[in-house]
Write a protein that holds these residues in place. Structure first.
Motif, short mmCIF file in Angstrom:
data_model
loop_
_atom_site.label_atom_id
_atom_site.label_comp_id
_atom_site.label_asym_id
_atom_site.label_seq_id
_atom_site.Cartn_x
_atom_site.Cartn_y
_atom_site.Cartn_z
N TRP A 21 0.81 -1.22 0.00
CA TRP A 21 0.00 0.00 0.00
C TRP A 21 0.85 1.27 0.00
O TRP A 21 0.40 2.32 -0.47
N LYS A 22 2.10 1.20 0.47
CA LYS A 22 3.00 2.34 0.33
C LYS A 22 3.26 2.62 -1.14
O LYS A 22 3.28 3.78 -1.56
N VAL A 23 3.43 1.56 -1.94
CA VAL A 23 3.62 1.73 -3.38
C VAL A 23 2.35 2.25 -4.03
O VAL A 23 2.39 3.16 -4.87
N VAL A 24 1.20 1.69 -3.65
CA VAL A 24 -0.07 2.10 -4.24
C VAL A 24 -0.30 3.60 -4.05
O VAL A 24 -0.62 4.32 -5.00
N LEU A 25 -0.13 4.07 -2.82
CA LEU A 25 -0.54 5.44 -2.47
C LEU A 25 0.60 6.44 -2.29
O LEU A 25 0.34 7.62 -2.09
N GLY A 26 1.84 5.97 -2.33
CA GLY A 26 2.95 6.89 -2.07
C GLY A 26 3.03 7.29 -0.60
O GLY A 26 3.56 8.35 -0.28
N TYR A 27 2.51 6.44 0.29
CA TYR A 27 2.53 6.72 1.72
C TYR A 27 3.89 6.38 2.30
O TYR A 27 4.74 5.79 1.65
N GLU A 28 4.07 6.75 3.57
CA GLU A 28 5.30 6.46 4.30
C GLU A 28 4.95 5.88 5.66
O GLU A 28 3.81 6.00 6.13
N ASP A 29 5.93 5.24 6.29
CA ASP A 29 5.73 4.72 7.64
C ASP A 29 5.44 5.89 8.58
O ASP A 29 6.08 6.94 8.50
N GLU A 30 4.46 5.70 9.45
CA GLU A 30 4.16 6.72 10.44
C GLU A 30 5.08 6.53 11.64
O GLU A 30 5.21 5.41 12.14
N PRO A 31 5.74 7.59 12.08
CA PRO A 31 6.62 7.45 13.24
C PRO A 31 5.81 7.11 14.49
O PRO A 31 4.61 7.39 14.55
N PRO A 32 6.45 6.54 15.50
CA PRO A 32 5.73 6.24 16.74
C PRO A 32 5.35 7.53 17.45
O PRO A 32 5.99 8.57 17.27
N PRO A 33 4.31 7.46 18.28
CA PRO A 33 3.94 8.66 19.04
C PRO A 33 5.01 8.99 20.09
O PRO A 33 5.69 8.10 20.58
N ALA A 34 5.13 10.27 20.39
CA ALA A 34 6.06 10.69 21.44
C ALA A 34 5.59 10.10 22.77
O ALA A 34 4.40 9.93 22.97
N PRO A 35 6.47 9.73 23.63
CA PRO A 35 7.91 9.92 23.64
C PRO A 35 8.68 8.69 23.13
O PRO A 35 9.88 8.58 23.37
N PHE A 36 8.00 7.78 22.42
CA PHE A 36 8.62 6.52 22.03
C PHE A 36 9.55 6.69 20.83
O PHE A 36 9.24 7.41 19.89
N ALA A 37 10.69 6.00 20.88
CA ALA A 37 11.67 6.08 19.79
C ALA A 37 11.35 5.13 18.65
O ALA A 37 11.71 5.39 17.51
N THR A 38 10.66 4.02 18.95
CA THR A 38 10.34 3.04 17.92
C THR A 38 8.91 2.55 18.10
O THR A 38 8.33 2.67 19.20
N ARG A 39 8.33 1.96 17.05
CA ARG A 39 7.01 1.34 17.16
C ARG A 39 7.04 0.18 18.15
O ARG A 39 6.10 -0.04 18.90
N GLU A 40 8.13 -0.58 18.13
CA GLU A 40 8.26 -1.72 19.03
C GLU A 40 8.16 -1.27 20.49
O GLU A 40 7.52 -1.91 21.32
N GLU A 41 8.83 -0.16 20.82
CA GLU A 41 8.79 0.39 22.17
C GLU A 41 7.36 0.82 22.52
O GLU A 41 6.88 0.57 23.63
N TRP A 42 6.67 1.45 21.57
CA TRP A 42 5.29 1.88 21.79
C TRP A 42 4.38 0.67 22.03
O TRP A 42 3.59 0.65 22.97
N VAL A 43 4.50 -0.37 21.19
CA VAL A 43 3.68 -1.57 21.33
C VAL A 43 3.96 -2.23 22.68
O VAL A 43 3.03 -2.66 23.38
N ALA A 44 5.22 -2.30 23.07
CA ALA A 44 5.58 -2.92 24.35
C ALA A 44 4.97 -2.17 25.54
O ALA A 44 4.73 -2.78 26.59
N SER A 45 4.68 -0.90 25.38
CA SER A 45 4.10 -0.12 26.48
C SER A 45 2.69 -0.59 26.85
O SER A 45 2.19 -0.26 27.93
N PHE A 46 2.06 -1.38 25.99
CA PHE A 46 0.72 -1.91 26.27
C PHE A 46 0.77 -3.21 27.07
O PHE A 46 -0.26 -3.77 27.41
N GLY A 47 1.95 -3.74 27.32
CA GLY A 47 2.10 -4.98 28.06
C GLY A 47 2.22 -6.17 27.13
O GLY A 47 2.35 -6.02 25.92
N GLU A 48 2.18 -7.35 27.72
CA GLU A 48 2.32 -8.59 26.94
C GLU A 48 1.16 -8.71 25.96
O GLU A 48 0.02 -8.47 26.33
N PRO A 49 1.46 -9.13 24.72
CA PRO A 49 0.37 -9.31 23.75
C PRO A 49 -0.52 -10.49 24.12
O PRO A 49 -0.08 -11.44 24.75
#
Length: 137
Positions: A21-49
């Motif tokens: 879909w990045k190719v389809v629409l010319g979109y880009e990855d959305e950065p994680p919300p502040a204050p997180f440095a990575t998406r993984e860090e943001w996801v981990a903030s919700f606890g164990e999946p």
């Protein structure tokens, strides 16, 4: 604050589908919300999946105009046709059909499939997970 619409897709493989879909629409990855440095860090903030909970991918329109796209991995397979599809518009004008055909061809090259062509009007396609969409002027 105004309202906005995000489109969220349940899927089997979030990363590859987001790449398509990045190719389809010319979109880009959305950065994680502040204050997180990575998406993984943001996801981990919700606890164990939860069991069966998969990864995700978040995309944004670099111009800030189109909706945000979210791809979330789910354990269950798709069982029916989508009740919603996207129309990807390439613009009107004298060479509109040539642009439709070129866009469809470029999407086939990255994993899309042509399902039907209504010559001079639109091409019905499927993304790598079988979600239907149209390319039109």
């Amino acid at each position: 604050m105004g309202l906005r619409v995000d489109l969220t897709f349940d899927c089997v493989a979030a990363g590859p589908l987001a790449q398509f879909w990045k190719v389809v629409l010319g979109y880009e990855d959305e950065p994680p919300p502040a204050p997180f440095a990575t998406r993984e860090e943001w996801v981990a903030s919700f606890g164990e999946p939860e069991e069966g909970e998969g990864g995700g991918a978040w995309l944004r329109d670099p111009a800030g105009v189109g909706p945000r796209l979210v791809f979330l991995e789910v354990p269950e397979p798709k069982v029916a046709k989508n009740r919603l599809h996207l129309d990807v518009r390439v613009g009107r004008g004298p060479d509109a059909w040539a642009r439709v055909e070129a866009k469809a061809a470029s999407l086939v090259a990255v994993g899309g499939r042509v399902l039907a062509t209504v010559a001079g009007h639109h091409v019905v396609m499927a993304d790598p997970e079988g979600n239907e969409f149209c390319v039109a002027a």
